[in-house]
Motif scaffolding. Structure first.
Motif, PDB file in Angstrom:
ATOM      1  N   GLN A 197       5.364  -3.595 -10.686  1.00 55.99           N
ATOM      2  CA  GLN A 197       4.458  -2.831 -11.528  1.00 55.99           C
ATOM      3  C   GLN A 197       3.697  -1.803 -10.690  1.00 55.99           C
ATOM      4  O   GLN A 197       3.587  -1.938  -9.471  1.00 55.99           O
ATOM      5  N   ASP A 198       3.177  -0.777 -11.367  1.00 58.52           N
ATOM      6  CA  ASP A 198       2.466   0.317 -10.689  1.00 58.52           C
ATOM      7  C   ASP A 198       3.349   0.966  -9.631  1.00 58.52           C
ATOM      8  O   ASP A 198       2.856   1.431  -8.592  1.00 58.52           O
ATOM      9  N   ALA A 199       4.661   0.989  -9.895  1.00 51.84           N
ATOM     10  CA  ALA A 199       5.586   1.620  -8.949  1.00 51.84           C
ATOM     11  C   ALA A 199       5.243   3.091  -8.795  1.00 51.84           C
ATOM     12  O   ALA A 199       4.908   3.776  -9.768  1.00 51.84           O
ATOM     13  N   ILE A 200       5.321   3.579  -7.567  1.00 55.96           N
ATOM     14  CA  ILE A 200       4.952   4.969  -7.278  1.00 55.96           C
ATOM     15  C   ILE A 200       6.140   5.873  -7.569  1.00 55.96           C
ATOM     16  O   ILE A 200       7.202   5.738  -6.944  1.00 55.96           O
ATOM     17  N   PHE A 246       0.826  -1.198   0.000  1.00 59.04           N
ATOM     18  CA  PHE A 246       0.000   0.000   0.000  1.00 59.04           C
ATOM     19  C   PHE A 246       0.871   1.263   0.000  1.00 59.04           C
ATOM     20  O   PHE A 246       1.945   1.282   0.610  1.00 59.04           O
ATOM     21  N   PRO A 247       0.411   2.344  -0.654  1.00 62.22           N
ATOM     22  CA  PRO A 247       1.158   3.616  -0.599  1.00 62.22           C
ATOM     23  C   PRO A 247       1.170   4.178   0.816  1.00 62.22           C
ATOM     24  O   PRO A 247       0.202   4.025   1.566  1.00 62.22           O
ATOM     25  N   THR A 248       2.273   4.820   1.183  1.00 64.49           N
ATOM     26  CA  THR A 248       2.397   5.388   2.525  1.00 64.49           C
ATOM     27  C   THR A 248       1.637   6.712   2.619  1.00 64.49           C
ATOM     28  O   THR A 248       1.219   7.295   1.612  1.00 64.49           O
ATOM     29  N   ASN A 299       1.118   6.160  -9.892  1.00 62.26           N
ATOM     30  CA  ASN A 299       1.447   4.757 -10.209  1.00 62.26           C
ATOM     31  C   ASN A 299       1.832   4.677 -11.686  1.00 62.26           C
ATOM     32  O   ASN A 299       0.971   4.534 -12.546  1.00 62.26           O
ATOM     33  N   SER A 300       3.109   4.782 -11.982  1.00 64.39           N
ATOM     34  CA  SER A 300       3.495   4.865 -13.394  1.00 64.39           C
ATOM     35  C   SER A 300       4.827   4.208 -13.704  1.00 64.39           C
ATOM     36  O   SER A 300       5.364   4.384 -14.792  1.00 64.39           O
ATOM     37  N   GLU A 340       1.355  -0.671  -5.070  1.00 64.46           N
ATOM     38  CA  GLU A 340       2.361  -1.242  -5.955  1.00 64.46           C
ATOM     39  C   GLU A 340       2.191  -2.767  -5.954  1.00 64.46           C
ATOM     40  O   GLU A 340       1.718  -3.348  -4.984  1.00 64.46           O
ATOM     41  N   ARG A 341       2.620  -3.419  -7.056  1.00 59.80           N
ATOM     42  CA  ARG A 341       2.503  -4.871  -7.140  1.00 59.80           C
ATOM     43  C   ARG A 341       3.806  -5.448  -7.666  1.00 59.80           C
ATOM     44  O   ARG A 341       4.524  -4.801  -8.433  1.00 59.80           O
ATOM     45  N   ALA A 342       4.100  -6.684  -7.258  1.00 59.99           N
ATOM     46  CA  ALA A 342       5.308  -7.365  -7.723  1.00 59.99           C
ATOM     47  C   ALA A 342       4.989  -8.825  -8.009  1.00 59.99           C
ATOM     48  O   ALA A 342       4.367  -9.519  -7.190  1.00 59.99           O
ATOM     49  N   LYS A 343       5.407  -9.276  -9.183  1.00 56.33           N
ATOM     50  CA  LYS A 343       5.368 -10.689  -9.520  1.00 56.33           C
ATOM     51  C   LYS A 343       6.765 -11.258  -9.317  1.00 56.33           C
ATOM     52  O   LYS A 343       7.750 -10.634  -9.732  1.00 56.33           O
TER      53      LYS A 343
END
Length: 655
Positions: A501-504, A445-447, A518-519, A472-475
């Motif tokens: 992915q969706d790194a802030i 979750f974003p801080t 998120n880009s 953010e998500r990580a595979k």
């Protein structure tokens, strides 16, 4: 400097085992998860003492895949785990989350290692029963649990640099245990008057007369832990932890355009109360419970010049944060070796900050809920599997900020949610060796800082708040082979691939304005290798090696900071007599970027440590250690020097 070819050849030739295996016990209160899911690596107290790792950050950096990170002006020691930073790899204290509510960062240099049993890291499969936000793994710090009727430890170490005393480290612990329960009391203090500069350092900004300017620190910690064991299966304990810190940070003294500032923290304090319990409800049915209250107080003073420092005229910031939480886990033995577990977590974080001693507090409050399930399956005599899922939800309950015109801004409530999954298959090649393959998709979750920050001081830009940021998500893919060469040698080697992915990212809207969005996308892949064993009856060897490659898929991210491509730790312990141990340790690290535009590069280095331990009596030990034996000038972050050669003389009594 770069790692030498000889060092790399040695590391690769010894493709092998990690430093230590995690505890096989399934009854630990501290870490929740099935036995198969426990793939963590740990450093025990004996290894920490042997290598002179006085704080948690230093201890973690010995584990393959973990790199120590020093965050410049903030003087915070943090770590990256296979490229994931401290926001993406939560820290737990006896299983209790202790990350800072506002920005997720935690200065692990303030956490002393003297009263910890183990420091452990989960890098691949990380059980979701432990809670949310484990996108890049998890770190757990385990305090000591008494096992003998009476245990006592008294230790004192005096530090010297440039032939003058500059620090001391003291520790006292008393514990007792019987069939009905246990009690432990401990206290530690590490006080540093200043850091010593390497000989020949010609840098008037960094310091003079061999003393690094603005480099004092003082950390104190007390722990009370009491447990009840009414029968062979049940256990209940309560722990109180009080930690008071004071620290300064030497100014930037490099060749870049960064301005030198003088940061000081009169307060860096933490206080925790937590309860944990394990109850066997029926044959094959166990309930575990947690309840905790965690407090964090932080006062920061920033002085923009030596004159401002002398006059004590600077910027003021105060945090008064706390977290409340509770969790339950229910585990059922479904078959002879199968288990089904469910866990529920509730956590409420409150952040309060102000920029003047008499100002009113800005206030932010979040609530996080998590529901997780995990199944452990013994598929065949040589095959095991485990799979887990979780649903996490975070809701903003309050967002209130005081403005300079005396107005108040109240932000609308917002919420984020995430679904996570992972699975692992393990093949037992023989009773000691196994091959494990795991796949996962996890979130973070974003801080509060990422959602509500209104400025970026380093660039002078205004930041637009973005409360609706997504997680953010990580595979991740991990392949690990571990086992024993023989009774004297253990090894482990891992290959991994992580896609974030969706790194802030902070996206520039114009020259004066930016916003977190998120880009971003970053791929990490690498190799972790560890080896430990007896070369002979008198000689032991330990080795860890890591290779991490970061592939940035979006230009705005720039360079990944604080992440060297290659790291290695090698140590040899020679015991010519039963009463004498000599340990030679070498830390090697390739260069790494200190800022995202790549203009500041911290050069690679190799630094050497030597320690001698002499057992004067059965319970009395004397030791002498030399850190930075060859007085090298080196840096984890460009422009922030590390201490030159320093000596420690100590005495320890254990009952």
């Amino acid at each position: 400097m770069k790692l030498t070819k000889i060092s790399l050849a040695l590391c690769l030739a010894m493709t092998g085992q990690q430093l230590a295996h995690a505890d096989d016990s399934t009854e630990r209160l501290t870490v929740w998860g099935s036995q198969i899911a426990d793939t963590s690596t740990h450093i025990d107290q004996q290894t920490m003492a042997q290598l002179g790792k006085t704080n948690v950050a230093q201890a973690l950096s010995v584990i393959p895949g973990v790199s120590l990170q020093k965050s410049g002006n903030r003087n915070e020691l943090q770590v990256k785990v296979r490229g994931f930073d401290s926001r993406q790899v939560p820290v737990f204290y006896d299983g209790i989350p202790i990350y800072i509510p506002y920005d997720g960062n935690l200065d692990l240099g303030r956490f002393l290692s003297s009263d910890l049993d183990t420091v452990e890291v989960s890098k691949g499969y990380t059980s979701m029963l432990q809670g949310p936000n484990q996108m890049g793994g998890a770190i757990n710090l385990s305090t000591h649990k008494p096992e003998k009727p009476l245990e006592a430890t008294v230790a004192y170490h005096q530090g010297f640099t440039r032939n003058k005393s500059n620090a001391y480290d003291a520790h006292l612990a008393l514990a007792m245990s019987n069939k009905q329960g246990y009690l432990q009391l401990s206290g530690s203090r590490l006080k540093q008057d200043y850091l010593g500069l390497p000989y020949g350092t010609d840098n008037p900004v960094a310091g003079s007369d061999g003393k690094m300017v603005n480099s004092a620190a003082d950390d104190k910690r007390a722990i009370i832990k009491a447990g009840i064991t009414p029968n062979a299966s049940d256990e209940y304990n309560v722990t109180y932890l009080k930690q008071d810190g004071y620290k300064q940070n030497p100014p930037y003294s490099g060749n870049g355009k960064q301005k030198s500032h003088y940061w000081q923290w009169p307060d860096y304090d933490k206080e925790s109360y937590y309860y944990q319990g394990s109850t066997q409800l029926d044959d094959g049915l166990t309930l575990k419970s947690r309840l905790y209250h965690d407090v964090f107080a932080n006062t920061l003073m920033i002085y923009n010049s030596r004159m401002a420092l002398a006059r004590q005229k600077g910027f003021y910031s105060r945090y008064d944060d706390f977290s409340n939480g509770a969790a339950l886990q229910l585990t059922a033995d479904v078959a002879q070796a199968d288990q089904l577990s469910f866990a529920f977590h509730w956590k409420e974080d409150v952040h309060r900050e102000k920029d003047a001693p008499d100002a009113a507090y800005d206030r932010y409050r979040d609530q996080t809920l998590s529901l997780a399930g995990e199944y452990q399956w013994a598929m065949a005599p040589q095959w095991d599997a485990v799979a887990g899922v979780s649903y996490d939800r975070r809701k903003s309950l309050e967002g209130m900020q005081h403005e300079k015109d005396n107005g108040i801004t109240r932000y609308d409530d917002n919420r984020q949610h995430a679904f996570n999954w992972q699975a692992m298959v393990k093949y037992h090649v023989n009773p000691s060796d196994s091959l494990a393959l795991s796949l996962s998709e996890r979130s973070r979750f974003p801080t509060l800082k990422e959602r509500y920050t209104t400025s970026k001081p380093s660039t002078g830009q205004v930041a637009l708040v973005n409360p609706q940021l997504s997680p953010e998500r990580a595979k991740a893919l991990d392949i690990t082979y571990s086992g024993l060469v023989n009774d004297a040698w253990s090894y482990e080697a891992s290959l991994y691939y992580n896609r974030v992915q969706d790194a802030i990212l902070a996206i520039n809207i114009d020259a004066n304005t930016l916003q977190n969005r998120n880009s971003g996308r970053v791929d990490y892949h690498g190799v972790d290798v560890g080896l430990k064993g007896d070369v002979s009856d008198m000689l032991q060897l330990g080795l860890s090696y890591s290779y991490t490659h970061a592939n940035v898929k979006r230009q705005e991210i720039g360079e990944i900071t604080g992440l060297p491509k290659q790291m290695a730790n090698i140590w040899l312990t020679l015991s010519p007599w039963d009463t004498l141990k000599l340990t030679l340790a070498q830390e090697m690290r390739a260069s790494s970027y200190s800022n995202s535009d790549g203009s500041q590069l911290a050069a690679g280095f190799a630094v050497t440590r030597l320690q001698a331990d002499y057992q004067l009596l059965e319970q009395l030990n004397l030791n002498l250690a030399v850190n930075n034996l060859f007085d090298r000038q080196y840096q984890y972050a460009e422009g922030f020097l590390e201490q030159g050669r320093n000596f420690w003389l100590g005495i320890e009594y254990r009952l």
